[in-house]
Design a protein around this motif. Structure first.
Motif, PDB file in Angstrom:
ATOM      1  N   VAL A 167      42.305  54.843  24.109  1.00 48.83           N
ATOM      2  CA  VAL A 167      42.857  55.709  23.076  1.00 48.83           C
ATOM      3  C   VAL A 167      43.465  56.927  23.750  1.00 48.83           C
ATOM      4  O   VAL A 167      42.766  57.692  24.422  1.00 48.83           O
ATOM      5  N   GLU A 168      44.754  57.094  23.535  1.00 48.38           N
ATOM      6  CA  GLU A 168      45.479  58.219  24.124  1.00 48.38           C
ATOM      7  C   GLU A 168      45.601  59.352  23.121  1.00 48.38           C
ATOM      8  O   GLU A 168      45.684  59.123  21.908  1.00 48.38           O
ATOM      9  N   SER A 169      45.696  60.561  23.637  1.00 51.69           N
ATOM     10  CA  SER A 169      45.952  61.723  22.792  1.00 51.69           C
ATOM     11  C   SER A 169      46.620  62.802  23.626  1.00 51.69           C
ATOM     12  O   SER A 169      46.628  62.727  24.859  1.00 51.69           O
ATOM     13  N   GLY A 170      47.199  63.782  22.930  1.00 47.49           N
ATOM     14  CA  GLY A 170      47.723  64.955  23.614  1.00 47.49           C
ATOM     15  C   GLY A 170      49.228  65.056  23.705  1.00 47.49           C
ATOM     16  O   GLY A 170      49.747  66.056  24.199  1.00 47.49           O
ATOM     17  N   GLY A 171      49.949  64.044  23.272  1.00 50.04           N
ATOM     18  CA  GLY A 171      51.399  64.149  23.312  1.00 50.04           C
ATOM     19  C   GLY A 171      51.905  65.132  22.281  1.00 50.04           C
ATOM     20  O   GLY A 171      51.148  65.679  21.480  1.00 50.04           O
ATOM     21  N   ARG A 228      48.782  68.414  27.915  1.00 48.74           N
ATOM     22  CA  ARG A 228      47.718  67.681  28.588  1.00 48.74           C
ATOM     23  C   ARG A 228      47.458  66.383  27.821  1.00 48.74           C
ATOM     24  O   ARG A 228      47.093  66.426  26.646  1.00 48.74           O
ATOM     25  N   LEU A 229      47.641  65.276  28.515  1.00 49.68           N
ATOM     26  CA  LEU A 229      47.372  63.973  27.932  1.00 49.68           C
ATOM     27  C   LEU A 229      45.960  63.524  28.294  1.00 49.68           C
ATOM     28  O   LEU A 229      45.489  63.803  29.404  1.00 49.68           O
ATOM     29  N   SER A 230      45.324  62.831  27.366  1.00 51.33           N
ATOM     30  CA  SER A 230      43.996  62.273  27.611  1.00 51.33           C
ATOM     31  C   SER A 230      44.000  60.799  27.247  1.00 51.33           C
ATOM     32  O   SER A 230      44.736  60.367  26.352  1.00 51.33           O
ATOM     33  N   PHE A 232      52.701  67.919  37.803  1.00 51.00           N
ATOM     34  CA  PHE A 232      51.701  67.147  37.072  1.00 51.00           C
ATOM     35  C   PHE A 232      50.437  67.008  37.918  1.00 51.00           C
ATOM     36  O   PHE A 232      50.516  66.908  39.149  1.00 51.00           O
ATOM     37  N   THR A 233      49.289  66.965  37.250  1.00 52.95           N
ATOM     38  CA  THR A 233      48.013  66.736  37.927  1.00 52.95           C
ATOM     39  C   THR A 233      47.224  65.693  37.154  1.00 52.95           C
ATOM     40  O   THR A 233      46.985  65.861  35.951  1.00 52.95           O
ATOM     41  N   ILE A 234      46.821  64.635  37.860  1.00 53.63           N
ATOM     42  CA  ILE A 234      45.989  63.611  37.248  1.00 53.63           C
ATOM     43  C   ILE A 234      44.540  63.869  37.642  1.00 53.63           C
ATOM     44  O   ILE A 234      44.261  64.275  38.784  1.00 53.63           O
ATOM     45  N   GLN A 257      47.640  66.522  33.313  1.00 55.28           N
ATOM     46  CA  GLN A 257      48.081  67.876  33.020  1.00 55.28           C
ATOM     47  C   GLN A 257      49.533  67.996  33.451  1.00 55.28           C
ATOM     48  O   GLN A 257      49.852  67.807  34.628  1.00 55.28           O
ATOM     49  N   MET A 258      50.386  68.314  32.509  1.00 58.93           N
ATOM     50  CA  MET A 258      51.821  68.375  32.781  1.00 58.93           C
ATOM     51  C   MET A 258      52.289  69.812  32.591  1.00 58.93           C
ATOM     52  O   MET A 258      52.252  70.338  31.478  1.00 58.93           O
ATOM     53  N   ASN A 259      52.706  70.427  33.683  1.00 61.35           N
ATOM     54  CA  ASN A 259      53.214  71.798  33.660  1.00 61.35           C
ATOM     55  C   ASN A 259      54.695  71.808  34.008  1.00 61.35           C
ATOM     56  O   ASN A 259      55.233  70.835  34.533  1.00 61.35           O
TER      57      ASN A 259
END
Length: 120
Positions: free
Chosen positions: A5-9, A19-21, A67-69, A81-83
């Motif tokens: 289950v994705e979230s954060g878009g 930040r995507l989860s 980006f940081t995974i 984490q997308m900056n």
């Protein structure tokens, strides 16, 4: 089976952050590599970033430094984490998780996709 289950878009202005989860659940014994991909309309799905069980990471050149995974193995969750987002980052993002299931087989699972839109 393993479910993701994705979230954060969402929508953000250029230079902003999201930040995507992606949480994995189901018949999981252990989770291996986890990653994020993105796919623009009419194009093939492309790798964005991956993280191994040991924490080694890989990033495609276009997101390095922005980006940081990361992962939380207690929660079977991977984050992105997308900056410093750019309009060219606009597309649908998918998580991918490789896990050992309770039948001791390997599940290669994909999330449902989450839209990221960066306005200029």
């Amino acid at each position: 089976q393993v479910q993701l289950v994705e979230s954060g878009g969402g929508m953000v202005q250029a230079g902003g952050s999201l930040r995507l989860s992606c949480a994995a659940s189901g018949s999981i014994v252990s989770v291996g590599a986890m990653g994020w991909y993105r796919q623009a309309p009419g194009k093939q799905r492309a790798l964005v970033a991956t993280i191994t069980r040991g924490g080694s990471t890989y990033y495609t050149d276009s997101v390095k430094g922005r980006f940081t995974i990361s992962r939380d193995d207690a929660k079977n969750t991977v984050y992105l984490q997308m900056n410093s987002l750019k309009p060219e980052d606009t597309t649908v993002y998918y998580c991918n998780v490789k896990a050992v299931n309770t039948r001791l087989g390997i599940d290669d699972s994909w999330g449902q996709g989450t839209q990221v839109t960066v306005s200029s």
